[in-house]
Structures are given as C-alpha cells and as structure tokens.
Design a protein around this motif. Structure first.
Motif, mmCIF file in Angstrom:
data_model
loop_
_atom_site.group_PDB
_atom_site.id
_atom_site.type_symbol
_atom_site.label_atom_id
_atom_site.label_comp_id
_atom_site.label_asym_id
_atom_site.label_seq_id
_atom_site.Cartn_x
_atom_site.Cartn_y
_atom_site.Cartn_z
ATOM 1 N N SER A 1 -4.075 42.634 4.224
ATOM 2 C CA SER A 1 -3.070 42.570 5.281
ATOM 3 C C SER A 1 -2.313 41.264 5.148
ATOM 4 C CB SER A 1 -3.728 42.656 6.661
ATOM 5 O OG SER A 1 -4.546 41.526 6.884
ATOM 6 N N GLN A 2 -1.131 41.235 5.701
ATOM 7 C CA GLN A 2 -0.340 40.011 5.723
ATOM 8 C C GLN A 2 0.567 40.022 6.934
ATOM 9 O OE1 GLN A 2 2.108 39.713 2.281
ATOM 10 N NE2 GLN A 2 3.221 41.580 2.680
ATOM 11 N N HIS A 3 0.926 38.818 7.383
ATOM 12 C CA HIS A 3 1.799 38.683 8.537
ATOM 13 C C HIS A 3 2.588 37.391 8.394
ATOM 14 C CE1 HIS A 3 3.226 39.022 12.622
ATOM 15 N NE2 HIS A 3 2.934 37.760 12.781
ATOM 16 N N VAL A 4 3.887 37.465 8.613
ATOM 17 C CA VAL A 4 4.758 36.288 8.573
ATOM 18 C C VAL A 4 5.621 36.298 9.825
ATOM 19 C CG1 VAL A 4 6.625 35.118 7.360
ATOM 20 C CG2 VAL A 4 4.875 36.311 6.049
ATOM 21 N N SER A 5 5.670 35.171 10.526
ATOM 22 C CA SER A 5 6.556 35.001 11.679
ATOM 23 C C SER A 5 7.409 33.765 11.441
ATOM 24 C CB SER A 5 5.759 34.789 12.969
ATOM 25 O OG SER A 5 5.002 35.914 13.268
ATOM 26 N N ARG A 6 8.718 33.932 11.433
ATOM 27 C CA ARG A 6 9.625 32.792 11.274
ATOM 28 C C ARG A 6 10.254 32.482 12.618
ATOM 29 N NH1 ARG A 6 13.495 32.974 6.253
ATOM 30 N NH2 ARG A 6 14.137 31.162 7.434
ATOM 31 N N HIS A 7 10.364 31.186 12.896
ATOM 32 C CA HIS A 7 10.943 30.731 14.156
ATOM 33 C C HIS A 7 11.962 29.627 13.892
ATOM 34 C CE1 HIS A 7 7.646 32.891 16.046
ATOM 35 N NE2 HIS A 7 6.830 32.238 15.253
ATOM 36 N N ASP A 8 12.756 29.786 12.830
ATOM 37 C CA ASP A 8 13.724 28.753 12.478
ATOM 38 C C ASP A 8 14.718 28.541 13.609
ATOM 39 O OD1 ASP A 8 12.505 28.695 10.023
ATOM 40 O OD2 ASP A 8 14.027 29.898 9.019
ATOM 41 N N GLY A 9 15.115 27.286 13.784
ATOM 42 C CA GLY A 9 16.122 26.962 14.789
ATOM 43 C C GLY A 9 17.508 27.333 14.299
ATOM 44 N N HIS A 10 18.511 27.027 15.086
ATOM 45 C CA HIS A 10 19.891 27.303 14.711
ATOM 46 C C HIS A 10 20.339 26.300 13.653
ATOM 47 C CE1 HIS A 10 20.371 30.244 17.856
ATOM 48 N NE2 HIS A 10 19.809 29.405 18.714
ATOM 49 N N PHE B 1 2.088 32.067 8.821
ATOM 50 C CA PHE B 1 1.848 32.995 7.725
ATOM 51 C C PHE B 1 0.347 33.219 7.610
ATOM 52 C CE2 PHE B 1 0.446 33.199 3.278
ATOM 53 C CZ PHE B 1 1.052 34.379 2.882
ATOM 54 N N GLU B 2 -0.055 34.450 7.380
ATOM 55 C CA GLU B 2 -1.466 34.716 7.124
ATOM 56 C C GLU B 2 -1.610 35.964 6.277
ATOM 57 O OE1 GLU B 2 -3.826 36.171 10.595
ATOM 58 O OE2 GLU B 2 -1.970 35.714 11.664
ATOM 59 N N TYR B 3 -2.676 35.996 5.488
ATOM 60 C CA TYR B 3 -2.999 37.201 4.730
ATOM 61 C C TYR B 3 -4.507 37.278 4.532
ATOM 62 C CZ TYR B 3 -3.981 34.833 0.287
ATOM 63 O OH TYR B 3 -4.529 34.064 -0.699
ATOM 64 N N ARG C 1 3.966 25.970 9.783
ATOM 65 C CA ARG C 1 4.870 24.850 9.513
ATOM 66 C C ARG C 1 5.774 24.664 10.711
ATOM 67 N NH1 ARG C 1 9.256 23.975 4.608
ATOM 68 N NH2 ARG C 1 9.998 21.963 5.380
ATOM 69 N N ASP C 2 5.971 23.407 11.066
ATOM 70 C CA ASP C 2 6.915 23.039 12.122
ATOM 71 C C ASP C 2 7.634 21.790 11.636
ATOM 72 O OD1 ASP C 2 8.375 22.673 14.399
ATOM 73 O OD2 ASP C 2 6.659 22.497 15.752
ATOM 74 N N GLY C 3 8.852 21.969 11.129
ATOM 75 C CA GLY C 3 9.580 20.847 10.529
ATOM 76 C C GLY C 3 8.924 20.444 9.226
ATOM 77 N N ASP C 4 8.569 19.158 9.102
ATOM 78 C CA ASP C 4 7.922 18.718 7.869
ATOM 79 C C ASP C 4 6.399 18.695 7.976
ATOM 80 O OD1 ASP C 4 7.487 16.455 9.410
ATOM 81 O OD2 ASP C 4 8.056 15.040 7.847
ATOM 82 N N VAL C 5 5.832 19.237 9.052
ATOM 83 C CA VAL C 5 4.377 19.268 9.234
ATOM 84 C C VAL C 5 3.852 20.652 8.852
ATOM 85 C CG1 VAL C 5 2.483 19.040 10.877
ATOM 86 C CG2 VAL C 5 4.487 17.554 11.084
ATOM 87 N N VAL C 6 2.969 20.676 7.860
ATOM 88 C CA VAL C 6 2.354 21.916 7.392
ATOM 89 C C VAL C 6 0.849 21.802 7.603
ATOM 90 C CG1 VAL C 6 1.944 23.413 5.403
ATOM 91 C CG2 VAL C 6 4.142 22.270 5.668
ATOM 92 N N LYS C 7 0.244 22.848 8.192
ATOM 93 C CA LYS C 7 -1.204 22.895 8.400
ATOM 94 C C LYS C 7 -1.694 24.251 7.941
ATOM 95 C CE LYS C 7 -0.980 20.012 12.518
ATOM 96 N NZ LYS C 7 -1.199 19.930 13.957
ATOM 97 N N GLY C 8 -2.883 24.266 7.369
ATOM 98 C CA GLY C 8 -3.382 25.554 6.927
ATOM 99 C C GLY C 8 -4.854 25.563 6.594
ATOM 100 N N TYR C 9 -5.312 26.759 6.263
ATOM 101 C CA TYR C 9 -6.700 27.000 5.930
ATOM 102 C C TYR C 9 -6.735 28.170 4.959
ATOM 103 C CZ TYR C 9 -11.381 28.951 6.441
ATOM 104 O OH TYR C 9 -12.625 29.446 6.188
ATOM 105 N N TYR C 10 -7.592 28.073 3.941
ATOM 106 C CA TYR C 10 -7.857 29.257 3.143
ATOM 107 C C TYR C 10 -9.309 29.282 2.730
ATOM 108 C CZ TYR C 10 -7.494 26.725 -1.367
ATOM 109 O OH TYR C 10 -7.672 25.879 -2.420
ATOM 110 N N SER C 11 -9.775 30.476 2.457
ATOM 111 C CA SER C 11 -11.165 30.695 2.092
ATOM 112 C C SER C 11 -11.203 31.774 1.026
ATOM 113 C CB SER C 11 -11.949 31.149 3.328
ATOM 114 O OG SER C 11 -13.258 31.523 2.976
ATOM 115 N N LEU C 12 -12.086 31.617 0.037
ATOM 116 C CA LEU C 12 -12.239 32.647 -0.972
ATOM 117 C C LEU C 12 -13.667 32.668 -1.496
ATOM 118 C CD1 LEU C 12 -12.047 31.553 -4.280
ATOM 119 C CD2 LEU C 12 -9.959 30.697 -3.237
#
Length: 130
Positions: free
Chosen positions: A25-34, A62-64, A81-92
């Motif tokens: 599964s995957q999901h992407v939500s974009r919330h870019d400003g004007h 984003f998630e998958y 991501r919000d501006g220049d701040v990126v946070k995440g997690y992955y596992s395999l």
C-alpha cells in the motif's frame, strides 16, 4: 482510480492462487502552499539580469508498506516534510532475519541525522528426520 483497484484485485488474486497472500500500500498527501515569486540573481542570459521563478512552501506526508511473507519482502516507510524539515522512519526485514529500523530527520540548520537500530528475530531451523 478504478484501474488501480482492478490491478490490485488482479495482483491479490494471483497471490492467493499461488498459496500465499502478499500486499502493498502507499499514500501521499501534499499540502503545498500558494506559489510566490522568487527573484534569482545571476541566472540571466549573461546580461546581469535576474530571473523570476516561483516557489511554494513544500509540505507532504508519504507512507508505504509491503508485506510478502512468502518472499520475505517486508518493509515500511513514513516520511513528512514541512519546508526544509524532513522527518521519517523506515523498517525492513533483512535476509539474515534481523529487522533494521531507522528514524531520521534533517533540516537546513543541523543537516541529516539517522538513528539506526537492528532487532534480531530468532530463526528456528526445521528439524529433518532421516
């Protein structure tokens, strides 16, 4: 959208027909400003003229996930991501049976940082009777 559902249904049918169930599964939500105008100096045509570009504040989630126990392909990721701040997690799940988990973050001021951990799942071998 109906094409994606049809493809997923066909994949699930093939997986079940071969005796195992696998899914992804995957999901992407974009919330870019004007977008707003950004003047870029020094990128003209060699005449000292500036260049006008457009920039929107980047913001997304984003998630998958993949889970196929038959092949051992088990992994997941989430990133925001919000501006220049990126946070995440992955596992395999790795071929040796361990699970790699990584929490990461990065921004313009501190750079990129990752915390990597390995968890061990004990694999019990099958006993063969001769």
């Amino acid at each position: 959208m109906s094409f994606k559902i049809l493809c997923f249904a066909a994949f699930a049918t093939v997986a079940v027909a071969h005796g195992h169930v696998a899914y992804s599964s995957q999901h992407v939500s974009r919330h870019d400003g004007h977008p707003h105008i950004v003047h870029v100096h020094g990128h003209g045509h060699g005449h000292g003229h500036g260049h006008i570009d457009y920039h929107a504040h980047p913001k997304y989630n984003f998630e998958y996930m993949v889970n196929d126990k038959h092949t051992g392909d088990i992994k997941s990721q989430h990133e925001s991501r919000d501006g220049d701040v990126v946070k995440g997690y992955y596992s395999l799940h790795q071929p040796d049976g361990s699970v790699r988990s990584v929490h990461y973050h990065g921004d313009h001021h501190t750079g990129f940082h990752a915390d990597v951990k390995y968890g061990v799942h004990h694999i019990v071998p099958k006993k063969h009777h001769y």
